[in-house]
Design a protein around this motif. Structure first.
Motif, PDB file in Angstrom:
ATOM      1  N   TRP A   1      24.759  27.791 -21.009  1.00 56.16           N
ATOM      2  CA  TRP A   1      24.202  28.325 -19.772  1.00 56.16           C
ATOM      3  C   TRP A   1      24.982  29.577 -19.334  1.00 56.16           C
ATOM      4  O   TRP A   1      26.206  29.603 -19.412  1.00 56.16           O
ATOM      5  N   ALA A   2      24.236  30.578 -18.869  1.00 54.76           N
ATOM      6  CA  ALA A   2      24.856  31.811 -18.415  1.00 54.76           C
ATOM      7  C   ALA A   2      23.877  32.542 -17.508  1.00 54.76           C
ATOM      8  O   ALA A   2      22.673  32.264 -17.493  1.00 54.76           O
TER       9      ALA A   2
ATOM     10  N   ALA B   1      28.026  27.675 -16.615  1.00 53.57           N
ATOM     11  CA  ALA B   1      27.791  29.115 -16.448  1.00 53.57           C
ATOM     12  C   ALA B   1      28.912  29.795 -15.690  1.00 53.57           C
ATOM     13  O   ALA B   1      28.868  31.011 -15.470  1.00 53.57           O
TER      14      ALA B   1
ATOM     15  N   LEU C   1      19.822  32.020 -13.739  1.00 49.63           N
ATOM     16  CA  LEU C   1      20.474  31.240 -14.791  1.00 49.63           C
ATOM     17  C   LEU C   1      19.530  31.081 -15.979  1.00 49.63           C
ATOM     18  O   LEU C   1      18.338  30.835 -15.814  1.00 49.63           O
TER      19      LEU C   1
ATOM     20  N   HIS D   1      19.521  29.821 -20.449  1.00 57.45           N
ATOM     21  CA  HIS D   1      20.278  29.169 -21.528  1.00 57.45           C
ATOM     22  C   HIS D   1      20.267  30.058 -22.760  1.00 57.45           C
ATOM     23  O   HIS D   1      19.213  30.460 -23.244  1.00 57.45           O
TER      24      HIS D   1
END
Length: 510
Positions: A507-508, A115, A500, A502
């Protein structure tokens, strides 16, 4: 709440801890097991809340938040309310014996890295971890190691070993012998007799090569205990030595625990937990556990290995500046400065300023010229540096000797009859540079804004006494694994707070 650890685990549990992640821990045949993804979720919540194994299973059984986070219900076809607490014990042991014992920590860290939450700055610090056993005195140590050796031996060997014991102690009880402990002669006789029993056992086993490994380990521990605490007086009696061994064993139940010092006046028994933190995201990037008497600088290289040896498939974030490492003066050792300099890392670790007793001239007030190999004192007397070979830390020394005899500044410099001595370190250049750099106002402002973040993170880790400040395990390897799991649970809670999630690309942050 949407950013709670329960919602985060419910949404991403199967992606973080798929059952395939733990497939190497289980056989393909046998009875049905509790899904390892569920067990991993319970282990994470257990470490966050500082619960025992029984308490964790009880919480999972009756707390709907835990069951929601674990996706519990119907995993055996009919649904079940809970599982035996020994499942957690078994899972930890399977992980410990595997090739990837820290995989729960690794997957959480990988999600943060994907991320883009991990930058190129690290803050280092350590905290005491109190051991889970009682510290033993010398008498208890000797009796415990003798009893351990007799227990490790088989029946025939134990019978033969007991024939060499002369104290009359059968070493079957853990209680101290009945004695008038206020009587010095009686205490000395007790210590001498039990120590001679220990030496007699070692002599009886000396040279034997057919001994099983448990007996060999018990012999080694007995020899260590006898050698660290005792000395022979002029009258031939073995007494407790008026000294403290450098690496003294403090318990036979946990032989790897040591007595350590957090400060000069505050000691503890157990281990040290070391961690590296990304100060921007407040994600723990690595942990190490060492015996309590280990210096903070020793594990520093392992804690920042992701900076010195970054993985090829780890993009992280694009640094606005070069990597940097922050730490207090415990990390200002010369070898750490050398490591950071060689790796091209900005050094933000404090270095202790030079001091001298009585307000006299410090080392910084002497002009050290390494190019010419000389040291000039405040009275403008120049002495050549004499090389020192074979020393781990000292590379040279400047002895002013007789030049101090008639010096008008002697009272402000030294009280030694042999004059002032200036020791030159192997890392003198790095130490001088660091002391000069840390006087800069900009350096101070950056340090004060960044370094304290790890204190808050340590408070998060230690807020539960059971499994936080007080270790739940015995032995360095188990304590280290438990501390790593605590860091993983704390990281997951932090990722939930940050939002966080997905997405199709990975992931971000939301």
């Amino acid at each position: 709440p949407p950013n709670s650890i329960y919602v985060f685990l419910d949404q991403h549990r199967d992606r973080l801890f798929p059952d395939d992640l733990f497939s190497d821990l289980f056989a393909l045949v046998g009875r049905r097991s509790v899904p390892p993804s569920l067990v991993a979720t319970v282990m994470v919540l257990q470490r966050l809340e500082g619960l025992s194994d029984r308490e964790a299973v009880d919480r999972f059984t009756f707390d709907v938040r835990w069951r929601y986070a674990a996706g519990a219900g119907g995993f055996d076809g009919t649904g079940r309310a809970g599982f035996a607490h020994t499942v957690l014990v078994d899972m930890r042991e399977r992980l410990r014996r595997s090739d990837r014992p820290d995989r729960i920590f690794e997957v959480a860290l990988a999600a943060a890295r994907e991320a883009g939450l991990l930058g190129h700055r690290r803050v280092l610090d350590s905290t005491p971890l109190y051991d889970a056993v009682a510290t033993m005195d010398t008498v208890t140590l000797i009796r415990s190691t003798v009893r351990g050796l007799l227990t490790a031996a088989d029946a025939d060997l134990a019978t033969s070993l007991r024939t060499v014991l002369t104290s009359g102690d059968d070493y079957t009880s853990t209680a101290k012998p009945v004695l008038d402990w206020d009587e010095k002669t009686a205490r000395e006789a007790l210590i001498d007799s039990r120590a001679r029993d220990g030496y007699a056992l070692l002599a009886a086993l000396d040279g034997r090569e057919d001994l099983p490994e448990p007996v060999t380990q018990a012999m080694r521990l007995l020899a260590t205990v006898l050698g660290q605490d005792l000395e022979t007086g002029d009258d031939g009696i073995l007494r407790i030595a008026r000294k403290v061994a450098a690496d003294r064993v403090i318990s036979t139940v946990d032989p790897q625990a040591r007595h350590g010092h957090k400060t000069q006046h505050r000691g503890f028994d157990g281990y040290k937990g070391h961690l590296a933190l990304d100060p921007d995201s407040e994600i723990i990037t690595d942990t190490q556990v060492t015996p309590g008497n280990t210096g903070d600088a020793e594990p520093a290289a392992n804690l920042i290995s992701d900076l010195t040896e970054p993985p090829a498939d780890s993009p992280g974030t694009t640094p606005a500046a070069g990597p940097a490492v922050y730490g207090d003066s415990a990390y200002g050792a010369g070898e750490v400065l050398q490591l950071l300099h060689d790796a091209g890392i900005d050094i933000k670790t404090k270095v202790q300023t030079a001091v001298a007793p009585g307000g006299r001239f410090t080392k910084d007030e002497f002009t050290i010229d390494l190019d010419t190999g000389t040291v000039t004192c405040p009275n403008q007397v120049t002495i050549t540096i004499r090389p020192i070979t074979g020393h781990a830390r000292h590379a040279g020394k400047a002895d002013f000797g007789t030049t101090c005899t008639d010096c008008p500044l002697r009272a402000q410099c030294t009280t030694s009859e042999t004059g002032r001595h200036i020791t030159i370190s192997h890392w003198e250049t790095h130490l001088v540079t660091a002391r000069t750099r840390q006087a800069d106002p900009g350096w101070k402002a950056d340090y004060r804004a960044t370094r304290p973040k790890i204190e808050r993170k340590i408070a998060h880790l230690m807020r539960r006494r059971h499994g936080g400040r007080r270790a739940r395990m015995r032995g360095l390897q188990r304590v280290a694994a438990d501390f790593k799991l605590l860091a993983a649970a704390t990281n997951l809670a932090r990722l939930a707070t940050l939002g966080l999630t997905h997405q199709p690309r990975g992931w971000a942050l939301t």
